[in-house]
Write an enzyme that holds these catalytic residues in place. Structure first.
Site, PDB file in Angstrom:
ATOM      1  N   ARG A  64      -8.010 -18.545 -35.409  1.00 25.40           N
ATOM      2  CA  ARG A  64      -7.657 -19.656 -34.512  1.00 25.40           C
ATOM      3  C   ARG A  64      -7.097 -20.841 -35.263  1.00 25.40           C
ATOM      4  O   ARG A  64      -6.344 -21.655 -34.728  1.00 25.40           O
ATOM      5  CB  ARG A  64      -8.861 -20.050 -33.654  1.00 25.40           C
ATOM      6  CG  ARG A  64      -9.062 -19.086 -32.508  1.00 25.40           C
ATOM      7  CD  ARG A  64     -10.475 -19.058 -32.036  1.00 25.40           C
ATOM      8  NE  ARG A  64     -11.311 -18.380 -33.012  1.00 25.40           N
ATOM      9  CZ  ARG A  64     -12.558 -18.044 -32.835  1.00 25.40           C
ATOM     10  NH1 ARG A  64     -13.145 -18.325 -31.716  1.00 25.40           N
ATOM     11  NH2 ARG A  64     -13.244 -17.424 -33.772  1.00 25.40           N
ATOM     12  N   GLU A 101     -21.988 -17.789 -39.152  1.00 25.56           N
ATOM     13  CA  GLU A 101     -23.130 -17.968 -38.241  1.00 25.56           C
ATOM     14  C   GLU A 101     -23.626 -16.592 -37.782  1.00 25.56           C
ATOM     15  O   GLU A 101     -24.789 -16.406 -37.488  1.00 25.56           O
ATOM     16  CB  GLU A 101     -22.676 -18.820 -37.049  1.00 25.56           C
ATOM     17  CG  GLU A 101     -23.797 -19.345 -36.189  1.00 25.56           C
ATOM     18  CD  GLU A 101     -23.277 -20.071 -34.965  1.00 25.56           C
ATOM     19  OE1 GLU A 101     -22.056 -20.280 -34.855  1.00 25.56           O
ATOM     20  OE2 GLU A 101     -24.110 -20.406 -34.106  1.00 25.56           O
TER      21      GLU A 101
HETATM   22  P1  AMP Z   1     -19.182 -21.396 -39.935  1.00 21.62           P
HETATM   23  O1  AMP Z   1     -18.673 -20.690 -41.151  1.00 21.62           O
HETATM   24  O2  AMP Z   1     -20.617 -21.094 -39.637  1.00 21.62           O
HETATM   25  O3  AMP Z   1     -18.914 -22.892 -39.991  1.00 21.62           O
HETATM   26  O4  AMP Z   1     -18.375 -20.801 -38.688  1.00 21.62           O
HETATM   27  C1  AMP Z   1     -17.096 -21.240 -38.403  1.00 21.62           C
HETATM   28  C2  AMP Z   1     -16.166 -20.107 -38.049  1.00 21.62           C
HETATM   29  O5  AMP Z   1     -16.763 -19.130 -37.205  1.00 21.62           O
HETATM   30  C3  AMP Z   1     -14.972 -20.649 -37.317  1.00 21.62           C
HETATM   31  O6  AMP Z   1     -13.826 -19.982 -37.824  1.00 21.62           O
HETATM   32  C4  AMP Z   1     -15.225 -20.307 -35.867  1.00 21.62           C
HETATM   33  O7  AMP Z   1     -14.052 -19.815 -35.285  1.00 21.62           O
HETATM   34  C5  AMP Z   1     -16.319 -19.241 -35.873  1.00 21.62           C
HETATM   35  N1  AMP Z   1     -17.510 -19.632 -35.102  1.00 21.62           N
HETATM   36  C6  AMP Z   1     -18.757 -19.817 -35.586  1.00 21.62           C
HETATM   37  N2  AMP Z   1     -19.636 -20.149 -34.636  1.00 21.62           N
HETATM   38  C7  AMP Z   1     -18.931 -20.195 -33.489  1.00 21.62           C
HETATM   39  C8  AMP Z   1     -19.269 -20.522 -32.137  1.00 21.62           C
HETATM   40  N3  AMP Z   1     -20.525 -20.854 -31.765  1.00 21.62           N
HETATM   41  N4  AMP Z   1     -18.287 -20.495 -31.206  1.00 21.62           N
HETATM   42  C9  AMP Z   1     -17.008 -20.171 -31.578  1.00 21.62           C
HETATM   43  N5  AMP Z   1     -16.627 -19.870 -32.830  1.00 21.62           N
HETATM   44  C10 AMP Z   1     -17.574 -19.868 -33.777  1.00 21.62           C
END
Ligand code: AMP
Length: 181
Positions: A64, A101
């Site tokens: 995205r 996550e």
């Molecule tokens: P993080 O590495 O935990 O900061 O996760 C960020 C990445 O995972 C981004 O590229 C988001 O597109 C995706 N992502 C993580 N959690 C979510 C969520 N709750 N909703 C949508 N996208 C998420």
């Protein structure tokens, strides 16, 4: 300094409970991107703090971050560089593992995409734990790039990613927040 002129970006983001696995509240920006006012408002808001900064490249994180980063790069009149998931880039790469996550993954950048001293605006749709952004920051820094800022449409502050980046000395710009995860 609010350019939104009353446009409520947050209202256009769809929340999907328990996707891609139980307990995750997935913040779906496709509904925001599909709205012509929404897409323009979020691209404008992502880039406005940096209009007077020197930015050499906009970097977007798959997938995205490509949509938003591409639009931001075009609007700033700068080149776009992708950070992609493992195995997608055709030339020599450098890579970093990171914890998501919901899982483990690896991001890569072409080893020759940026050079020492290039100033980078890094874009993704959302920051949660910050694992993805932190890996991307490492790749940019290993390549010799300087990060002007990391910019995201959505911040999930309870997961601490934005705070972690700020603690590491990275400027962070986010447009909307959702409490909880
Ligand atoms: P993080 O590495 O935990 O900061 O996760 C960020 C990445 O995972 C981004 O590229 C988001 O597109 C995706 N992502 C993580 N959690 C979510 C969520 N709750 N909703 C949508 N996208 C998420």
């Amino acid at each position: 300094m609010d350019l939104r002129n009353g446009f409520d970006i947050k209202r256009y983001i769809r929340t999907i409970p328990d996707y891609p696995k139980p307990g995750i509240m997935f913040r779906d920006i496709t509904t925001l991107l599909a709205n012509p006012h929404g897409f323009r408002a979020c691209v404008d808001e992502l880039l406005w703090p940096f209009l007077e900064d020197r930015v050499d490249y906009v970097i977007g994180i798959e997938a995205r971050g490509f949509i938003l980063g591409g639009a931001v790069a075009h609007e700033l009149g700068r080149g776009f560089v992708p950070i992609r998931k493992k195995g997608k880039l055709p030339w020599k790469v450098i890579g970093r593992e990171y914890k998501l996550e919901y899982g483990v993954d690896r991001v890569e950048i072409h080893a020759d995409a940026i050079k020492k001293g290039d100033r980078i605006l890094m874009i993704d749709d959302l920051i949660a734990t910050g694992g993805t952004a932190d890996a991307a920051v490492s790749l940019i820094q290993e390549s010799g790039g300087e990060i002007v800022s990391a910019a995201f449409v959505v911040d999930l502050p309870s997961l601490g990613g934005a705070a972690k980046l700020r603690d590491a000395g990275i400027k962070v710009h986010t447009l909307v927040e959702f409490e909880g995860d």
